[in-house]
Design an enzyme around this catalytic site. Structure first.
Site, mmCIF file in Angstrom:
data_model
loop_
_atom_site.group_PDB
_atom_site.id
_atom_site.type_symbol
_atom_site.label_atom_id
_atom_site.label_comp_id
_atom_site.label_asym_id
_atom_site.label_seq_id
_atom_site.Cartn_x
_atom_site.Cartn_y
_atom_site.Cartn_z
ATOM 1 N N LYS A 173 0.105 -7.372 12.889
ATOM 2 C CA LYS A 173 -0.952 -6.514 12.332
ATOM 3 C C LYS A 173 -2.237 -6.878 13.061
ATOM 4 O O LYS A 173 -2.671 -8.028 13.036
ATOM 5 C CB LYS A 173 -1.080 -6.722 10.825
ATOM 6 C CG LYS A 173 -2.132 -5.833 10.167
ATOM 7 C CD LYS A 173 -2.110 -5.948 8.647
ATOM 8 C CE LYS A 173 -3.140 -5.005 8.011
ATOM 9 N NZ LYS A 173 -3.102 -5.068 6.515
ATOM 10 N N TYR B 209 -8.154 0.437 -3.520
ATOM 11 C CA TYR B 209 -7.083 1.068 -4.310
ATOM 12 C C TYR B 209 -6.222 -0.035 -4.915
ATOM 13 O O TYR B 209 -6.419 -1.227 -4.650
ATOM 14 C CB TYR B 209 -6.220 1.977 -3.415
ATOM 15 C CG TYR B 209 -5.697 1.277 -2.189
ATOM 16 C CD1 TYR B 209 -6.390 1.361 -0.971
ATOM 17 C CD2 TYR B 209 -4.560 0.481 -2.229
ATOM 18 C CE1 TYR B 209 -5.940 0.697 0.146
ATOM 19 C CE2 TYR B 209 -4.103 -0.197 -1.116
ATOM 20 C CZ TYR B 209 -4.805 -0.084 0.068
ATOM 21 O OH TYR B 209 -4.371 -0.758 1.184
ATOM 22 N N GLU C 264 -1.392 -28.849 27.531
ATOM 23 C CA GLU C 264 -2.645 -29.412 26.992
ATOM 24 C C GLU C 264 -2.426 -30.726 26.241
ATOM 25 O O GLU C 264 -3.364 -31.311 25.713
ATOM 26 C CB GLU C 264 -3.290 -28.388 26.053
ATOM 27 C CG GLU C 264 -3.895 -27.201 26.777
ATOM 28 C CD GLU C 264 -5.073 -27.603 27.666
ATOM 29 O OE1 GLU C 264 -5.289 -26.944 28.694
ATOM 30 O OE2 GLU C 264 -5.738 -28.622 27.342
ATOM 31 N N THR D 235 0.822 -1.216 0.000
ATOM 32 C CA THR D 235 0.000 0.000 0.000
ATOM 33 C C THR D 235 0.847 1.252 0.000
ATOM 34 O O THR D 235 0.462 2.268 -0.590
ATOM 35 C CB THR D 235 -0.949 -0.010 1.215
ATOM 36 O OG1 THR D 235 -1.922 -1.021 1.005
ATOM 37 C CG2 THR D 235 -1.625 1.320 1.423
ATOM 38 N N THR E 101 1.546 -4.416 4.201
ATOM 39 C CA THR E 101 1.359 -4.644 5.640
ATOM 40 C C THR E 101 0.840 -6.042 5.939
ATOM 41 O O THR E 101 0.979 -6.526 7.050
ATOM 42 C CB THR E 101 0.363 -3.619 6.210
ATOM 43 O OG1 THR E 101 -0.889 -3.763 5.529
ATOM 44 C CG2 THR E 101 0.902 -2.209 6.056
ATOM 45 N N ASP E 102 0.230 -6.721 4.956
ATOM 46 C CA ASP E 102 -0.429 -8.005 5.245
ATOM 47 C C ASP E 102 0.547 -9.057 5.766
ATOM 48 O O ASP E 102 0.207 -9.805 6.685
ATOM 49 C CB ASP E 102 -1.135 -8.537 3.986
ATOM 50 C CG ASP E 102 -2.370 -7.724 3.647
ATOM 51 O OD1 ASP E 102 -2.966 -7.983 2.582
ATOM 52 O OD2 ASP E 102 -2.718 -6.825 4.430
#
Ligand code: DAS
Length: 364
Positions: free
Chosen positions: A200, A61, A321, A47, A127-128
């Site tokens: 993120k 965009y 666990e 981006t 950013t992903d």
């Protein structure tokens, strides 16, 4: 209006002229330091390099359209904090980042940092998957020089685009002696985060990158970085991982835990050749009953199993666990599933021994 005698006007005017004469030029408070570091910007897309149809387009965009030289030219203030050069390593939206891209990027980073005329590197990135690329580099960069990843949540064409100030801050950080030896860093929204722990956390807001519980490292404010903590885990020059001769990475996949989970996806991934599986379980990495025989069978085929959690924060405790000792599983400690995958991939380039791999998860 109060009458001011002419003499007072003249006196005031002379005073104003004298003040203007001695006033520091604009921006003098942040004047360039005597020696400017050499910072290379490696652009990958995202981006920060995106463009929208209008200044109010903040979703819908096009990512990865603006080249690195345009990014640099859009922020002339970069020249105040570093000698900047740019390379376009790739131009992709980071949801499509893959192992091959990572190897290409990491090899370029290491080649540049080996040069005496390169003091730091900034990587512009979508950013992903920014947090994943940052952690991969945190484990494979063979230098203590600063490596800073930066992105944006608004495209370059948007009102109050965050890319330019994020890029300025990232270059300033990469040029700072304080950033040396801190591991790979993420600079977003005036904050400094460690690659290992940052995530993120919001789909669209500029403050999306957070280190929720273990805490960000500091701030960038008034053209200076301020560090208040640093990671306790080994990174960069202190890891055993060397990708210089690798052309591929072992296949490691993730299965996501949820109510009603069945081993269908797990079995398909193992059949497709996965050498490692990250099980992102509910809670403290819990295993649903139908999963245990399938995971056990996979382990018996030599697939390394890591118990992580979908929760996002906290320690996945060994033998908590599940009986990891008996099952010969590894636990992810505090790494989220996507970062546990990265560490397991690199661990498998060194060993298949589950005890040695567990040590690595407690080291990095
Ligand atoms: N698609 C996103 C990416 O490239 C855009 C971004 O947020 O950078 O990661």
């Amino acid at each position: 209006m109060q009458h001011i005698p002419p003499a007072r006007w003249i006196s005031a005017a002379v005073t104003a002229l004298l003040l203007a004469a001695v006033r520091l030029p604009a921006g003098a408070a942040d004047a360039a330091p005597a020696h400017l570091a050499n910072v290379t910007i490696l652009a990958t897309g995202g981006t920060i390099a995106g463009t929208g149809a209008s200044s109010t387009t903040t979703i819908g965009y096009t990512s990865a359209t603006v080249g690195v030289q345009s990014l640099i030219q859009a922020v002339p203030e970069l020249a105040k904090v570093a000698h900047v050069s740019g390379e376009q390593v790739m131009q992709i939206a980071s949801e499509s980042m893959d192992n091959a891209h990572w190897l290409t990027l990491a090899k370029r980073v290491n080649a540049l940092l080996a040069q005496d005329n390169v003091d730091g590197i900034v990587i512009t990135h979508g950013t992903d998957t920014l947090e994943e690329t940052a952690y991969f580099l945190d484990l494979v960069v063979k230098s203590r020089k600063p490596v800073v990843l930066v992105g944006a949540m608004r495209p370059s064409t948007a009102l109050s685009a965050d890319g330019p100030i994020n890029l300025y801050n990232a270059v300033l950080l990469a040029a700072s002696p304080e950033a040396v030896g801190k591991g790979v860093l993420v600079a977003m929204n005036d904050q400094i985060h460690a690659a290992r722990e940052v995530s993120k956390t919001n789909t669209s807001t500029p403050d999306t990158f957070k280190t929720t519980e273990l805490g960000m490292l500091g701030y960038i404010q008034g053209n200076h970085p301020f560090f208040y903590r640093q990671s306790t885990r080994k990174n960069t020059a202190d890891t055993v991982f060397d990708i210089s001769r690798l052309d591929a990475l072992p296949q490691v996949d993730i299965v996501y835990g949820y109510a009603n989970m069945q081993p269908t996806a797990l079995n398909a991934l193992v059949a497709a050749g996965a050498k490692g599986i990250i099980h992102a379980g509910v809670g403290d990495g819990s295993l649903a009953a139908p999963m245990v025989p399938a995971l056990t069978a996979a382990r018996q085929q030599g697939v390394v199993i890591v118990r992580a959690s979908r929760v996002g924060q906290g320690i996945v405790a060994r033998n908590g666990e599940a009986n990891d000792d008996a099952l010969d599983f590894v636990v992810a400690d505090t790494l989220n599933a996507q970062k546990a995958r990265i560490l397991l991939m690199l661990a498998l380039t060194k060993t298949a021994d589950s005890k040695e791999i567990q040590r690595m998860f407690y080291t990095y």
